[in-house]
Design an enzyme around this catalytic site. Structure first.
Site, PDB file in Angstrom:
ATOM      1  N   ASP A 453      -9.580  -1.105  -7.062  1.00  0.00           N
ATOM      2  CA  ASP A 453     -10.327   0.153  -7.213  1.00  0.00           C
ATOM      3  C   ASP A 453      -9.588   1.202  -8.033  1.00  0.00           C
ATOM      4  OD1 ASP A 453      -8.589   0.421  -5.114  1.00  0.00           O
ATOM      5  OD2 ASP A 453      -9.961   1.454  -3.786  1.00  0.00           O
TER       6      ASP A 453
HETATM    7  C1  LAN Z   1      -2.686   2.453  -0.053  1.00  0.00           C
HETATM    8  C2  LAN Z   1      -3.086   3.682  -0.742  1.00  0.00           C
HETATM    9  C3  LAN Z   1      -4.230   3.539  -1.687  1.00  0.00           C
HETATM   10  C4  LAN Z   1      -5.212   2.497  -1.234  1.00  0.00           C
HETATM   11  C5  LAN Z   1      -6.597   2.608  -1.926  1.00  0.00           C
HETATM   12  C6  LAN Z   1      -6.519   2.569  -3.433  1.00  0.00           C
HETATM   13  C7  LAN Z   1      -7.253   3.930  -1.528  1.00  0.00           C
HETATM   14  C8  LAN Z   1      -7.451   1.477  -1.395  1.00  0.00           C
HETATM   15  O1  LAN Z   1      -8.762   1.584  -1.842  1.00  0.00           O
HETATM   16  C9  LAN Z   1      -6.815   0.138  -1.644  1.00  0.00           C
HETATM   17  C10 LAN Z   1      -5.469   0.035  -0.914  1.00  0.00           C
HETATM   18  C11 LAN Z   1      -4.482   1.142  -1.293  1.00  0.00           C
HETATM   19  C12 LAN Z   1      -3.873   0.803  -2.630  1.00  0.00           C
HETATM   20  C13 LAN Z   1      -3.331   1.244  -0.292  1.00  0.00           C
HETATM   21  C14 LAN Z   1      -2.819   0.022   0.372  1.00  0.00           C
HETATM   22  C15 LAN Z   1      -1.798   0.215   1.492  1.00  0.00           C
HETATM   23  C16 LAN Z   1      -0.853   1.372   1.238  1.00  0.00           C
HETATM   24  C17 LAN Z   1      -0.064   1.078  -0.020  1.00  0.00           C
HETATM   25  C18 LAN Z   1      -1.699   2.624   1.071  1.00  0.00           C
HETATM   26  C19 LAN Z   1      -2.546   2.963   2.269  1.00  0.00           C
HETATM   27  C20 LAN Z   1      -0.638   3.694   1.013  1.00  0.00           C
HETATM   28  C21 LAN Z   1       0.452   3.223   2.002  1.00  0.00           C
HETATM   29  C22 LAN Z   1       0.121   1.756   2.366  1.00  0.00           C
HETATM   30  C23 LAN Z   1       1.395   0.897   2.551  1.00  0.00           C
HETATM   31  C24 LAN Z   1       1.005  -0.460   3.045  1.00  0.00           C
HETATM   32  C25 LAN Z   1       2.337   1.598   3.511  1.00  0.00           C
HETATM   33  C26 LAN Z   1       3.474   0.792   3.990  1.00  0.00           C
HETATM   34  C27 LAN Z   1       3.157   0.135   5.250  1.00  0.00           C
HETATM   35  C28 LAN Z   1       3.131  -1.166   5.448  1.00  0.00           C
HETATM   36  C29 LAN Z   1       2.387  -1.697   6.596  1.00  0.00           C
HETATM   37  C30 LAN Z   1       3.828  -2.137   4.573  1.00  0.00           C
END
Ligand code: LAN
Length: 724
Positions: A453
């Site tokens: 996305d």
């Molecule tokens: C995010 C932030 C953005 C988010 C969107 C783009 C909004 C979504 O549509 C797809 C997934 C994604 C890229 C995403 C995946 C997981 C993230 C990176 C996070 C929520 C920000 C932090 C999180 C990450 C996994 C945090 C670390 C924790 C773990 C369990 C490894």
């Protein structure tokens, strides 16, 4: 931003730094890092920008001042007038991406274990943040709004002690009391046990197996880690290396004290091997399955009695090779905050503190840190640069604000930013990565991970702007087509789109989810949000270039829409996985249907969606959702209406072309009334979520989604508020 809680009395006893000395550095690749200047002279030579003052909570004497807006477009302009002042020179918007409370300990432990001095200002500001965010019982939860847990409390307590807080300081005493009431650090979930083991405050015998040997399995093997969700595989990779080598820092007087403080029982008397599955009830979100428990039992016996040393060595060697690939692919920025901290430890043990690799990776950790009025926090990513620039551009176009010459300059700046952030390298196959050439990442090109996305929203924004005669076209047709190529490789078998890659294994792998605190993490899943973004981008692309891979694109859109329709719940809602919650998902899902001409008038799915949303509108015209909606899967409100959720609900109703103006107008009025005199909106509640259980803030959502909703309303329903 408003601090989440009022400042507790004892917070006043913690040393406070002069916030005016902080500056935000932005690298050529848009990496953001805060620096505490040495002297007043330096500060004078580098006056604070509007954005820096805003982030630091300093006086905004140069903020605009407006009378209450009378019409929606005027309100959108006021909002954008404020928001444009936050745009950084290179065209992007930065933001304090806070919420998770289990990230910071990793970085602090990494600095401590590797004996790297803390950068200037960190200990004071981090201490401030933790003190300001302690719950009333003295502990911390898994995220800033959550109840105290063993995970949050034991790790953040340890951080405070490492940063120099004395054990008898009232904050430490309260936190310890809270931790002991919860059963002590022994009842930590897997990742908590792991982190304390690296610090030598927990015995590796009490950590459930994380076999690095898994990486030696053939790639086709059904549970091979290469098939896991990229965040999970990138976290369990360094974890396996450190677990395999059982690496812990040497015991010193602080570690000895922590061993005494973190547990209810005497440390030396604890048989850690009996506590591998001891997880406090309050922490437990995803309990082990019997299959996982049995596998853990077998592996534990095997490791204890039979495991040949050469096999373990082979496993950790292979793991380190993959860690190196990850580090090099991302120029040491790493996929996310958890593997960044863990990889730092691996590099330290493997290559030493004076190696180039170590110097680079430790420096990159700065880019996760953020300073704000309540102190310094660790963000969920190294920024949201691409994501925010894309939505802001789309809001400027959809609201028509781009027509103003001044705002056009901002838009060009943001467009050029997106141009520079498109990934040019192909990482496919390198360290189990998905195709990347032509994609856009969530943060910056250095991190460089494809996301379905973020690629779509960036592509959509670029196409929208480049289609306008006023704008240059920096992103060539060839590069736009490359973005489409990546997207076309990402559709799942169920027709939907996941986050970083198409799902590589089936949901049954969730039976092996060892993390206890997160749900749905082992594999990729299709999401209505991601699917919609892809649909919209592909549709926009066909309007720009109708010759390229047309049939495949049409088929992809057609199938993806089936997923969106089928994932609607009987009550007309969609569950949102990446923000809170049903209003967020509705904004996307209704847009994908609208893009193929399905509206309230001619589509049952849209009608049901509108009815669902209207049934949740509050008396003041707004909408409100709490993160508990994501945790429980049921629509749950907070005690007040929220601007961001209201914008999402309104955008959904407008996408569906809901025929009655009044309810939409009431929502618009709520947004207008909530606006401050300087055009901004204030943070009232957290907006985002991940892995079902962790809330995360998107402080700029209240700006660009409100502006978008106000502008679209003016366009679609007329730029006025009725008299009655
Ligand atoms: C995010 C932030 C953005 C988010 C969107 C783009 C909004 C979504 O549509 C797809 C997934 C994604 C890229 C995403 C995946 C997981 C993230 C990176 C996070 C929520 C920000 C932090 C999180 C990450 C996994 C945090 C670390 C924790 C773990 C369990 C490894």
């Amino acid at each position: 931003m408003e601090p989440c809680r009022s400042r507790p009395e004892w917070a006043k006893t913690i040393p406070k730094l002069d916030k005016r000395l902080w500056r935000l550095n932005v690298g050529l690749d848009a990496g953001e890092s805060w620096e505490y200047l040495e002297t007043e002279e330096e500060a004078k030579a580098r006056p604070l920008s509007f954005a820096e003052k805003y982030f630091l909570g300093l006086d905004l004497d140069d903020a605009p001042k407006f009378k209450l807006a009378k019409a929606p477009l005027e309100s959108a302009i006021h909002g954008y007038e404020f928001f444009r002042r936050l745009q950084l020179n290179d065209g992007h918007w930065a933001s304090p991406y806070e919420g998770p409370m289990f990230l910071l300990p990793g970085v602090i432990f990494a600095f401590y274990i590797t004996q790297t001095p803390f950068p200037k200002g960190w200990p004071e500001e981090i201490t401030q943040y933790l003190v300001n965010h302690a719950n009333d019982d003295g502990g911390w939860g898994i995220h800033t709004e959550g109840v105290s847990t063993v995970f949050g409390t034991s790790l953040n307590y340890t951080v405070l002690r490492i940063l120099g807080m004395k054990r008898d300081h009232p904050v430490a005493v309260r936190a310890r009391t809270c931790l002991h009431k919860l059963g002590g650090a022994i009842a930590n979930p897997h990742w908590g046990k792991f982190w304390l083991a690296t610090l030598n405050c927990y015995d590796w015998k009490g950590v459930n197996p994380i076999p690095p040997e898994l990486w030696l399995l053939p790639d086709w093997f059904p549970i091979h880690p290469g098939k896991w969700w990229c965040h999970v595989r990138q976290v369990y990779l360094p974890m396996g290396y450190l677990y395999g080598e059982q690496l812990s820092c040497p015991v010193n007087s602080l570690i000895r004290e922590l061993r005494e403080e973190l547990y209810v029982a005497d440390y030396m008397s604890i048989d850690f091997s009996k506590h591998r599955n001891n997880v406090s009830e309050i922490d437990l979100y995803h309990p082990h399955t019997t299959i996982l428990d049995s596998l853990n039992w077998i592996m534990d016996k095997y490791f204890t009695f039979f495991r040949p040393k050469w096999l373990r060595k082979l496993g950790t060697k292979k793991s380190y090779e993959l860690i190196q690939i990850e580090n090099e692919n991302t120029d040491y920025a790493c996929l996310g905050p958890v593997n960044a901290a863990m990889n730092t430890l691996c590099v330290y043990y493997q290559e030493g503190p004076s190696s180039k690799a170590f110097q680079k990776i430790i420096r990159r950790l700065h880019e996760f840190m953020w300073v704000q009025p309540e102190g310094m926090l660790m963000r969920g990513t190294n920024g949201l640069q691409v994501w925010e620039a894309s939505f802001t551009l789309s809001a400027l176009v959809e609201s028509g604000l781009y027509e103003s010459e001044v705002y056009q300059k901002d838009a060009i700046n943001a467009l050029n930013f997106l141009d520079r952030q498109q990934i040019r390298n192909e990482y496919a196959g390198k360290g189990y990565r998905h195709n990347s050439k032509g994609a856009w990442p969530f943060s910056n090109i250095t991190q460089g991970y494809t996301v379905s996305d973020t690629t779509s929203e960036a592509l959509r924004a670029v196409l929208a702007v480049q289609s306008l005669p006023e704008f240059e076209k920096p992103v060539s047709l060839c590069r736009l087509r490359e973005a489409v190529d990546v997207l076309l490789l990402m559709q799942n078998k169920d027709n939907g789109f996941a986050s970083y890659e198409p799902a590589r294994a089936n949901e049954w792998l969730e039976h092996l989810n060892p993390a206890e605190v997160f749900g749905k993490i082992m594999v990729e899943y299709s999401y209505p949000e991601c699917t919609t973004s892809v649909v919209l981008a592909l549709r926009e692309f066909t309007r720009y270039d109708d010759s390229y891979r047309r049939e495949e694109i049409e088929q992809t859109i057609h199938d993806a829409l089936l997923f969106v329709v089928n994932s609607q719940r009987p009550d007309g809602s969609w569950y949102g996985s990446w923000a809170i919650c049903f209003t967020y998902a509705a904004m996307f899902a209704t847009d994908s249907l609208a893009t193929v001409g399905r509206y309230f008038e001619n589509c049952d799915t849209q009608r049901k969606a509108c009815e669902f949303l209207l049934s949740k509108q509050r008396l003041d015209g707004g909408w409100s959702e709490s993160y508990m909606a994501c945790v429980t899967g049921n629509y749950t409100e907070t005690d007040r209406s929220l601007v961001t959720q209201t914008s999402w609900a309104l955008l959904a109703l407008m996408h569906a072309k809901y025929p009655h103006r009044k309810p939409i107008e009431r929502g618009i009025q709520f947004i207008m009334k909530s606006q401050a005199a300087d055009g901004s909106w204030k943070q009232k509640s957290i907006e985002g979520i991940f892995n079902k259980n962790v809330a995360i803030a998107y402080p700029n959502y209240k700006f660009y989604f409100s502006i978008h909703a106000l502008g679209l309303f003016a366009k679609q329903y007329g730029d006025y508020i009725s008299e009655d």
